[in-house]
Design an enzyme around this catalytic site. Sequence first.
Site, PDB file in Angstrom:
ATOM      1  N   SER A 113     -17.272 -59.093  18.785  1.00 46.65           N
ATOM      2  CA  SER A 113     -17.824 -59.277  17.432  1.00 46.65           C
ATOM      3  C   SER A 113     -18.655 -60.856  17.883  1.00 46.65           C
ATOM      4  CB  SER A 113     -16.823 -60.671  16.047  1.00 46.65           C
ATOM      5  OG  SER A 113     -17.605 -61.222  15.683  1.00 46.65           O
ATOM      6  N   GLN A 133     -21.601 -55.799  18.098  1.00 47.22           N
ATOM      7  CA  GLN A 133     -21.647 -55.970  16.761  1.00 47.22           C
ATOM      8  C   GLN A 133     -22.326 -57.096  16.797  1.00 47.22           C
ATOM      9  OE1 GLN A 133     -20.067 -58.544  15.272  1.00 47.22           O
ATOM     10  NE2 GLN A 133     -20.282 -57.858  12.907  1.00 47.22           N
ATOM     11  N   TYR A 135     -24.302 -59.192  13.697  1.00 44.28           N
ATOM     12  CA  TYR A 135     -24.383 -59.811  12.034  1.00 44.28           C
ATOM     13  C   TYR A 135     -26.023 -59.756  12.203  1.00 44.28           C
ATOM     14  CZ  TYR A 135     -19.935 -60.626  10.819  1.00 44.28           C
ATOM     15  OH  TYR A 135     -18.870 -60.198  10.458  1.00 44.28           O
ATOM     16  N   THR A 161     -22.830 -55.027  11.247  1.00 46.64           N
ATOM     17  CA  THR A 161     -22.421 -55.467  10.135  1.00 46.64           C
ATOM     18  C   THR A 161     -23.503 -56.345   9.057  1.00 46.64           C
ATOM     19  OG1 THR A 161     -20.039 -55.622  11.586  1.00 46.64           O
ATOM     20  CG2 THR A 161     -20.279 -56.305   9.230  1.00 46.64           C
ATOM     21  N   LYS A 258     -21.632 -50.913  10.150  1.00 43.95           N
ATOM     22  CA  LYS A 258     -20.506 -51.131   9.065  1.00 43.95           C
ATOM     23  C   LYS A 258     -20.609 -51.488   7.911  1.00 43.95           C
ATOM     24  CE  LYS A 258     -16.137 -53.082  10.280  1.00 43.95           C
ATOM     25  NZ  LYS A 258     -15.431 -53.922   9.873  1.00 43.95           N
ATOM     26  N   HIS A 282     -14.987 -54.660   4.364  1.00 43.07           N
ATOM     27  CA  HIS A 282     -14.435 -55.828   5.168  1.00 43.07           C
ATOM     28  C   HIS A 282     -13.465 -56.406   5.448  1.00 43.07           C
ATOM     29  CE1 HIS A 282     -17.676 -58.154   7.832  1.00 43.07           C
ATOM     30  NE2 HIS A 282     -16.489 -58.916   7.796  1.00 43.07           N
ATOM     31  N   ASP A 313     -12.617 -48.123   8.529  1.00 46.94           N
ATOM     32  CA  ASP A 313     -11.632 -48.887   8.826  1.00 46.94           C
ATOM     33  C   ASP A 313     -11.310 -50.233   7.692  1.00 46.94           C
ATOM     34  OD1 ASP A 313     -13.127 -51.824   8.215  1.00 46.94           O
ATOM     35  OD2 ASP A 313     -14.658 -50.105   9.229  1.00 46.94           O
ATOM     36  N   GLY A 314     -10.086 -50.283   7.736  1.00 52.18           N
ATOM     37  CA  GLY A 314      -9.938 -51.074   6.051  1.00 52.18           C
ATOM     38  C   GLY A 314      -7.920 -50.639   6.145  1.00 52.18           C
ATOM     39  N   ILE A 316      -5.327 -49.653   7.608  1.00 50.36           N
ATOM     40  CA  ILE A 316      -3.999 -49.229   8.798  1.00 50.36           C
ATOM     41  C   ILE A 316      -3.442 -50.007   9.460  1.00 50.36           C
ATOM     42  CG2 ILE A 316      -4.589 -47.189  11.198  1.00 50.36           C
ATOM     43  CD1 ILE A 316      -6.747 -46.338   8.795  1.00 50.36           C
ATOM     44  N   ARG A 317      -1.878 -49.338   9.236  1.00 48.91           N
ATOM     45  CA  ARG A 317      -1.003 -50.237   9.464  1.00 48.91           C
ATOM     46  C   ARG A 317      -0.271 -49.207  10.702  1.00 48.91           C
ATOM     47  NH1 ARG A 317      -4.289 -52.710   7.746  1.00 48.91           N
ATOM     48  NH2 ARG A 317      -4.080 -55.058   7.144  1.00 48.91           N
ATOM     49  N   GLY A 336      -8.070 -53.861  12.669  1.00 49.28           N
ATOM     50  CA  GLY A 336      -8.635 -55.462  12.774  1.00 49.28           C
ATOM     51  C   GLY A 336      -7.355 -55.795  12.986  1.00 49.28           C
ATOM     52  N   ARG A 337      -6.697 -55.952  11.419  1.00 48.94           N
ATOM     53  CA  ARG A 337      -5.064 -57.311  11.238  1.00 48.94           C
ATOM     54  C   ARG A 337      -4.842 -56.882  12.222  1.00 48.94           C
ATOM     55  NH1 ARG A 337      -7.996 -56.860   5.961  1.00 48.94           N
ATOM     56  NH2 ARG A 337      -7.841 -59.308   5.054  1.00 48.94           N
TER      57      ARG A 337
END
Length: 407
Positions: A113, A133, A135, A161, A258, A282, A313-314, A316-317, A336-337
């Site tokens: 980032s 990445q 911004y 992004t 993204k 996001h 993305d978003g 995924i666990r 991410g998380r």
Amino acid sequence: MYWPWKKNPWFETVREAQRRAEKRLPRSVYAALVAGSERGTTPRDNTDAFAELEFAPHVAGHQSPRDLATSVLGIPISLPVLISPTGVQAVHPDGELAVARAAAARGTIMGLSSFASKPVEDVAAANENTFYQLYWTGSKADMVQRMDRARAAGAKALIATLDWSFSIGRDWGSPEIPEKMDVKSMIRLAPEVAVRPHWLLDWAKAGIPDLTAPNLQPPGGAAPTFFGAYYEWMQTPPPSWEDVEWLRKEWGGKFMLKGVTRVDDAKRAVDAGADAISVSNHGGNNLDTTPASIRCLPPIADAVGDQLEVLMDGGIRRGGDVAKALALGARAVMIGRAYLWGLAANGQTGVENVLDLLRMGLDSAVLGLGHASIHELGRADLWIPKGFERPLGAEQEAPTRTKVRRA
């Protein structure tokens, strides 16, 4: 030697990594990892939507061995999981360096980032396959300087992004990120830190570095704090599609956009010359009640998947989530998380742990579905409930209006 009273550092699920992160981190730092805008509908849908998709496994004819490798923007990777860029990582003093090393050890790409806490030069040295990445923040001259710096450091691609619209209207309150890890911050956070001594000890051993954004540091100036960088973003007029094309041309290399959730935006990304897009909301930190990324993926993949690389993305666990995304048209996913929880739980080893869990879960899904490669995954491997997809921005037939007869 094994000591039975000591906790095994290995965790068997991403959910367990999250639980350990919550126990280790101060409350406000942990809140920054789980927060979503407003009521938090989108982050919940990001994860819950995967459970609505059901596998259609075979009873025999399974394949061995299985190939999980692919490539993204010309970079070969051992599994279709990339590190998504995330901002200042107060969960561990090694931050993005630990993540980059873990990604390199597991043969995948590191996304860094603009708001990262470690310089792009150090991160690219730790992982030769680093994507930078950017911004849309500051002047065009500022952005050119940042792209030149990332290119010189060896970044292999640019991730633009542009979808960020941070909301302060959060039902649980906005997460608090300290400007500096100094004595004043420690005193203010003392009630939280007192019950999280291991986190404090890690930072104390590292010399309590400042939490700045060094990749936004102007030549000859000082690196801004996270909120200083955020203020610059707030003061920057939003970009147009012409600006997206300008970014792509100024970068001159592989370019990913993204934050795409609409079919028409995906087509505009093709027109602007993007090499890849990531279907993303996001992580639910943007506009709440935006549909889950996995719901938006199939229509976008159908529309432009033959013209550029489509990632997602978003939410995924687990490895099964990765398999479902690939079956619906994604070339790879970004996390991410999940890796931040691993980082908080056990540093670089924790991030490697998360990547290993996703690899094992993906391999299990490919096995059960009777395939020899992830490239064989398709919609026939899933039961997709009616109305699951969200074809935002797609051309749709106008609804038929029923006349109401009035008495």
